[in-house]
Design a protein around this motif. Structure first.
Motif, PDB file in Angstrom:
ATOM      1  N   PHE A 173      38.383  29.717  65.341  1.00 29.51           N
ATOM      2  CA  PHE A 173      38.310  29.020  64.051  1.00 29.51           C
ATOM      3  C   PHE A 173      39.431  29.477  63.116  1.00 29.51           C
ATOM      4  CE2 PHE A 173      33.434  28.167  64.282  1.00 29.51           C
ATOM      5  CZ  PHE A 173      33.677  27.195  65.237  1.00 29.51           C
ATOM      6  N   HIS A 174      40.505  29.959  63.675  1.00 33.53           N
ATOM      7  CA  HIS A 174      41.650  30.361  62.843  1.00 33.53           C
ATOM      8  C   HIS A 174      42.869  30.448  63.750  1.00 33.53           C
ATOM      9  CE1 HIS A 174      44.203  32.335  59.965  1.00 33.53           C
ATOM     10  NE2 HIS A 174      43.238  32.381  59.056  1.00 33.53           N
ATOM     11  N   GLU A 175      43.937  29.834  63.287  1.00 30.15           N
ATOM     12  CA  GLU A 175      45.180  29.798  64.051  1.00 30.15           C
ATOM     13  C   GLU A 175      45.671  31.205  64.427  1.00 30.15           C
ATOM     14  OE1 GLU A 175      49.567  27.876  63.243  1.00 30.15           O
ATOM     15  OE2 GLU A 175      48.146  28.096  61.607  1.00 30.15           O
TER      16      GLU A 175
ATOM     17  N   GLY B  75      58.080  30.300  59.392  1.00 29.11           N
ATOM     18  CA  GLY B  75      57.779  29.168  58.517  1.00 29.11           C
ATOM     19  C   GLY B  75      56.656  29.426  57.529  1.00 29.11           C
ATOM     20  N   ILE B  76      56.133  30.658  57.515  1.00 30.20           N
ATOM     21  CA  ILE B  76      54.985  30.934  56.641  1.00 30.20           C
ATOM     22  C   ILE B  76      55.408  31.047  55.171  1.00 30.20           C
ATOM     23  CG2 ILE B  76      54.844  33.478  56.599  1.00 30.20           C
ATOM     24  CD1 ILE B  76      51.876  33.137  57.448  1.00 30.20           C
ATOM     25  N   GLU B  77      56.653  31.454  54.942  1.00 26.37           N
ATOM     26  CA  GLU B  77      57.139  31.520  53.548  1.00 26.37           C
ATOM     27  C   GLU B  77      57.950  30.254  53.285  1.00 26.37           C
ATOM     28  OE1 GLU B  77      57.915  34.144  55.692  1.00 26.37           O
ATOM     29  OE2 GLU B  77      57.039  35.968  54.862  1.00 26.37           O
TER      30      GLU B  77
ATOM     31  N   ALA C 191      52.954  31.488  62.860  1.00 27.70           N
ATOM     32  CA  ALA C 191      53.591  32.629  62.178  1.00 27.70           C
ATOM     33  C   ALA C 191      52.778  33.918  62.218  1.00 27.70           C
ATOM     34  CB  ALA C 191      53.867  32.257  60.727  1.00 27.70           C
ATOM     35  N   HIS C 192      51.511  33.847  62.654  1.00 24.74           N
ATOM     36  CA  HIS C 192      50.613  35.003  62.534  1.00 24.74           C
ATOM     37  C   HIS C 192      50.844  36.061  63.614  1.00 24.74           C
ATOM     38  CE1 HIS C 192      48.700  31.369  60.838  1.00 24.74           C
ATOM     39  NE2 HIS C 192      48.267  32.168  59.888  1.00 24.74           N
ATOM     40  N   GLY C 193      52.108  36.370  63.873  1.00 22.57           N
ATOM     41  CA  GLY C 193      52.478  37.271  64.967  1.00 22.57           C
ATOM     42  C   GLY C 193      51.916  38.679  64.860  1.00 22.57           C
TER      43      GLY C 193
ATOM     44  N   LEU D 225      40.735  27.102  60.226  1.00 20.57           N
ATOM     45  CA  LEU D 225      40.132  27.275  58.892  1.00 20.57           C
ATOM     46  C   LEU D 225      40.841  28.432  58.197  1.00 20.57           C
ATOM     47  CD1 LEU D 225      36.383  26.916  59.946  1.00 20.57           C
ATOM     48  CD2 LEU D 225      37.857  25.160  58.964  1.00 20.57           C
ATOM     49  N   ASP D 226      42.082  28.180  57.825  1.00 18.75           N
ATOM     50  CA  ASP D 226      42.925  29.210  57.214  1.00 18.75           C
ATOM     51  C   ASP D 226      42.800  29.165  55.690  1.00 18.75           C
ATOM     52  OD1 ASP D 226      44.786  31.146  56.756  1.00 18.75           O
ATOM     53  OD2 ASP D 226      46.392  30.217  57.901  1.00 18.75           O
ATOM     54  N   GLU D 227      42.063  28.202  55.198  1.00 17.19           N
ATOM     55  CA  GLU D 227      41.895  28.068  53.751  1.00 17.19           C
ATOM     56  C   GLU D 227      40.578  27.352  53.494  1.00 17.19           C
ATOM     57  OE1 GLU D 227      45.282  25.719  52.698  1.00 17.19           O
ATOM     58  OE2 GLU D 227      44.642  24.063  53.934  1.00 17.19           O
TER      59      GLU D 227
ATOM     60  N   GLY E  27      46.396  36.716  50.640  1.00 14.85           N
ATOM     61  CA  GLY E  27      46.182  36.147  51.969  1.00 14.85           C
ATOM     62  C   GLY E  27      47.465  35.557  52.500  1.00 14.85           C
ATOM     63  N   CYS E  28      47.320  34.557  53.386  1.00 16.80           N
ATOM     64  CA  CYS E  28      48.511  33.903  53.946  1.00 16.80           C
ATOM     65  C   CYS E  28      49.256  33.166  52.847  1.00 16.80           C
ATOM     66  CB  CYS E  28      48.089  32.913  55.029  1.00 16.80           C
ATOM     67  SG  CYS E  28      47.964  33.654  56.649  1.00 16.80           S
ATOM     68  N   MET E  29      50.552  32.919  53.104  1.00 18.73           N
ATOM     69  CA  MET E  29      51.376  32.328  52.046  1.00 18.73           C
ATOM     70  C   MET E  29      51.652  30.848  52.273  1.00 18.73           C
ATOM     71  SD  MET E  29      54.169  35.084  51.007  1.00 18.73           S
ATOM     72  CE  MET E  29      53.791  35.187  49.277  1.00 18.73           C
ATOM     73  N   HIS E  30      50.854  30.202  53.135  1.00 14.70           N
ATOM     74  CA  HIS E  30      51.204  28.837  53.553  1.00 14.70           C
ATOM     75  C   HIS E  30      51.531  27.895  52.395  1.00 14.70           C
ATOM     76  CE1 HIS E  30      50.182  29.914  57.624  1.00 14.70           C
ATOM     77  NE2 HIS E  30      49.011  30.368  57.216  1.00 14.70           N
ATOM     78  N   ASP E  31      50.749  27.937  51.335  1.00 11.55           N
ATOM     79  CA  ASP E  31      51.003  27.019  50.209  1.00 11.55           C
ATOM     80  C   ASP E  31      51.406  27.769  48.949  1.00 11.55           C
ATOM     81  OD1 ASP E  31      50.299  24.681  51.653  1.00 11.55           O
ATOM     82  OD2 ASP E  31      48.196  25.309  51.508  1.00 11.55           O
TER      83      ASP E  31
HETATM   84 ZN   LIG Z   1      47.781  31.835  57.917  1.00  9.86          ZN
END
Ligand SMILES: [Zn+2]
Length: 336
Positions: free
Chosen positions: A234-236, A109-111, A169-171, A255-257, A82-86
């Motif tokens: 409900f999601h960026e 900024g996602i990585e 970042a979700h371009g 609600l990305d996580e 999924g996304c790499m935010h954390d």
């Molecule tokens: Zn994300």
């Protein structure tokens, strides 16, 4: 008795020869294997190693390198990460990066582990797929916390010149931004493997044509059904959907996580829905389902579940297929 000893010595001799034969056979096999491995590694070191950070970047790069034997393409994270935010780099990730020639990342900024990578591998070429592309500014209602975050501390996290807000970042969720990312990726790969640049540019053209087909479909939906529709997301990631379809996003609950939604947040969502005449909500199945069900119970809204396109199989066409499903879903949401 003497005869018996002789006989057993004979047996031992036989056993010894057998063992030696076995040892020789095994050794031969092992040496052959080592030799083949050396050969194989020698072959691999001639190829350029490209590592992508996560799913959407991997799929884009996969379409670009298709049919080229000049590169080896690998992905840092698992296809279901999924996304790499954390995201935290694992020792295996570090090994992968230590062998890489080019590291393709999304940016925005996602990585957040990138500065560590830059320090650890100063010779690794790191290229950002969203370079030069306009990303949306992050516009998310703050998650309620026990203490108010110190504004000075927040500002320190803003790297770069733009200190007004972080980027969203979700371009890749906007097909036009994604097409730009694909063009960048094709250029970055062409730079490190100039020998096969022609293949990469041809692939880019073919893939971008398919992406443009998606963009055109969205434009048609936008032109046909555009009526100042107010939506709650409900999601960026769906800020890009709202933007591309010309919808007016009145509230974003991110609600990305996996996380608890507070009673205050539920009240805010319901308030915004009632106050802005909202009838469409865009959510993600994985983390937005509970909240979606709550809202459908409490209001007359319908929740539409879209794919954030950050998970799936490593199939080349997975972005195209996923986005097509999203388009079909959006059409349903807007043509009522
Ligand atoms: Zn994300």
């Amino acid at each position: 008795m003497g005869r018996n000893v002789k006989k057993s010595v004979g047996k031992n001799k036989y056993l010894f020869v057998c063992c030696m034969l076995l040892v020789i056979t095994l050794a031969g096999g092992i040496f052959t294997k080592i030799y083949v491995n050396i050969e194989k590694n020698g072959e691999d070191t001639e190829k350029i190693r490209i590592v992508t950070s996560f799913y959407p970047i991997y799929i884009a790069a996969k379409n670009i390198v298709d049919g080229s034997d000049g590169v080896i393409l690998e992905n840092l994270s698992e296809p279901q990460t999924g996304c790499m935010h954390d995201y935290q780099l694992t020792p295996q990730d570090m090994i992968l990066l230590s062998k890489a020639d080019l590291f393709l990342v999304n940016g925005g900024g996602i990585e957040n582990f990138l500065s560590d990578v830059g320090e650890s591998y100063p010779n690794l070429i790191i290229q950002t797929a969203t370079e030069g592309l306009k990303l949306l500014e992050e516009d998310v209602a703050p998650v309620e916390e026990d203490s108010h975050p110190d504004e000075d501390v927040q500002e320190e996290h803003n790297h770069g010149e733009d200190i007004h807000g972080e980027e969203n970042a979700h371009g890749w969720m906007d097909t036009r931004v994604y097409a730009g990312m694909v063009e960048n990726i094709a250029d970055f790969i062409s730079q490190v493997d100039q020998e096969n640049a022609e293949i990469y540019q041809e692939n880019r053209e073919a893939y971008c044509e398919k992406i443009e087909n998606l963009s055109n479909q969205i434009e048609t939906i936008r032109d046909t059904f555009s009526k100042e529709e107010n939506v709650v997301i409900f999601h960026e990631a769906y800020e890009y959907v709202a933007e591309q379809y010309g919808l007016s996003q009145v509230y974003c609950l991110n609600l990305d996580e996996e996380r608890q939604v507070s009673a205050g947040e539920v009240a805010d969502v319901l308030g915004e829905i009632a106050g802005n005449d909202v009838s469409v909500i865009l959510a993600e199945e994985l983390y937005g389902k509970d909240m979606g069900e709550t809202v459908e119970k409490e209001t007359a809204c319908k929740v539409y579940y879209l794919d954030t396109l950050v998970r799936g199989t490593y199939e080349k066409d997975s972005y195209l297929k996923g986005m097509q499903r999203n388009i079909d879903c959006m059409k349903q949401a807007l043509e009522k």
